[in-house]
Design a protein around this motif. Structure first.
Motif, PDB file in Angstrom:
ATOM      1  N   VAL A  10       8.544  -2.950   1.045  1.00 32.10           N
ATOM      2  CA  VAL A  10       7.434  -2.127   0.553  1.00 32.10           C
ATOM      3  C   VAL A  10       7.977  -0.848  -0.084  1.00 32.10           C
ATOM      4  CG1 VAL A  10       5.369  -0.822   1.196  1.00 32.10           C
ATOM      5  CG2 VAL A  10       5.795  -3.066   2.229  1.00 32.10           C
ATOM      6  N   SER A  39      -0.992  -0.801  -5.397  1.00 27.68           N
ATOM      7  CA  SER A  39       0.169  -1.112  -4.567  1.00 27.68           C
ATOM      8  C   SER A  39       1.429  -0.388  -5.015  1.00 27.68           C
ATOM      9  CB  SER A  39       0.431  -2.620  -4.581  1.00 27.68           C
ATOM     10  OG  SER A  39      -0.695  -3.314  -4.089  1.00 27.68           O
ATOM     11  N   PHE A 223       2.027  -6.974   3.534  1.00 24.47           N
ATOM     12  CA  PHE A 223       1.494  -5.749   2.950  1.00 24.47           C
ATOM     13  C   PHE A 223       0.036  -5.931   2.526  1.00 24.47           C
ATOM     14  CE2 PHE A 223       0.970  -3.122  -0.969  1.00 24.47           C
ATOM     15  CZ  PHE A 223       1.050  -1.872  -0.378  1.00 24.47           C
ATOM     16  N   TYR A 224      -0.234  -7.032   1.851  1.00 25.10           N
ATOM     17  CA  TYR A 224      -1.578  -7.301   1.335  1.00 25.10           C
ATOM     18  C   TYR A 224      -2.563  -7.575   2.468  1.00 25.10           C
ATOM     19  CZ  TYR A 224      -5.062  -9.487  -1.798  1.00 25.10           C
ATOM     20  OH  TYR A 224      -6.190  -9.808  -2.512  1.00 25.10           O
ATOM     21  N   PRO A 254       5.076   2.011   4.233  1.00 24.09           N
ATOM     22  CA  PRO A 254       5.979   0.955   4.704  1.00 24.09           C
ATOM     23  C   PRO A 254       6.005   0.848   6.223  1.00 24.09           C
ATOM     24  CG  PRO A 254       7.016   2.197   2.935  1.00 24.09           C
ATOM     25  CD  PRO A 254       5.758   2.920   3.284  1.00 24.09           C
ATOM     26  N   ALA A 257       2.778  -0.818   7.535  1.00 21.95           N
ATOM     27  CA  ALA A 257       2.788  -2.261   7.277  1.00 21.95           C
ATOM     28  C   ALA A 257       3.651  -2.972   8.309  1.00 21.95           C
ATOM     29  CB  ALA A 257       3.295  -2.542   5.865  1.00 21.95           C
TER      30      ALA A 257
END
Length: 264
Positions: A10, A39, A223-224, A254, A257
């Motif tokens: 990320v 993003s 992440f998504y 980051p 996540a």
């Protein structure tokens, strides 16, 4: 399991702002472009024959989504893929709706797989179709479970050389040898047109400059879907979820996540 690569990937995306060349279905262009921007990537929807090839040479990654396969877009697709191959640009194939009921895109995807995509991302029915096991789902919706498609995904990864990602309640990703499952997500994803397409585009962004294509795909998925989980807690329905998803993709660090990841 050491999942520290999620935060690293990320952070790498945000530091590099990859330029993602998207040849994608006309239903979802705005949403997927906004997902990339939120993003930390840069989208470019270049799907004109004569431009797609030259642009693929300068892009960081290429996304091919066959959801609305017009004659012009199919010509641009093969032009872009050939240029990406020559330039060493990673490219992702999203085989939207492949199956017996939609023969044009199904044949197109069979040809594209022979051109060695970096990642193939689809639902279970789409992956089973590409592996020659199924004749497709209900249009764009899967009629099969992720569990049923896992062996097909491994086989397709081995034969194509691509990372294969199967989307569902628990996503499954494999390079034919290693495999990961990602249990993050929200049912709101199934109520927003383009949510799966946007994931494929984000995977392309994470592939740019990647040292490990499977780990990059897993990080994109985490992440998504973590952003989706956070958005779901703020949403009253699918409309507000779509807006909250963009906000959370932009805000998600980051470290957050990594902490929220449910990966096995």
């Amino acid at each position: 399991m050491d999942t520290s690569f999620i935060a690293q990937e990320v952070a790498r995306l945000r530091a590099n702002t990859p330029l993602v060349h998207c040849i994608i279905n006309s239903v979802v262009t705005g949403f997927t472009a906004n997902v990339l921007l939120a993003s930390g990537a840069a989208p470019a929807m270049v799907d004109c024959a004569g431009e797609a090839g030259p642009f693929a040479r300068v892009a960081s990654a290429l996304l091919i989504n066959v959801g609305t396969p017009s004659i012009e877009q199919r010509a641009a697709t093969f032009e872009a893929v050939q240029s990406a191959r020559e330039a060493g640009t990673p490219w992702v194939l999203d085989p939207v709706g492949v199956g017996a009921a939609l023969p044009v895109r199904t044949q197109e995807c069979a040809t594209l797989i022979g051109l060695r995509p970096t990642v193939i991302r689809g639902n279970a029915s789409e992956i089973l179709t590409l592996a020659g096991i199924s004749e497709g789902g209900r249009g764009m919706e899967s009629a099969d479970s992720v569990e049923v498609a896992q062996e097909a995904a491994r086989s397709l990864a081995q034969s194509s050389g691509a990372v294969v990602a199967v989307s569902g309640p628990v996503d499954y990703l494999t390079d034919g040898q290693r495999e990961f499952s990602v249990a993050n997500g929200s049912t709101f994803f199934t109520q927003v047109t383009g949510s799966g397409c946007a994931l494929g585009t984000l995977m392309a962004a994470f592939q740019a400059g990647s040292a490990d294509l499977l780990l990059s795909a897993v990080a994109a998925n985490v992440f998504y879907t973590v952003a989706g989980e956070k958005a779901a807690t703020q949403a009253a329905g699918p409309g507000s979820f779509a807006v909250a998803l963009l906000d959370n993709l932009c805000a998600l660090s980051p470290e957050e996540a990594l902490k929220a990841a449910r990966v096995s």
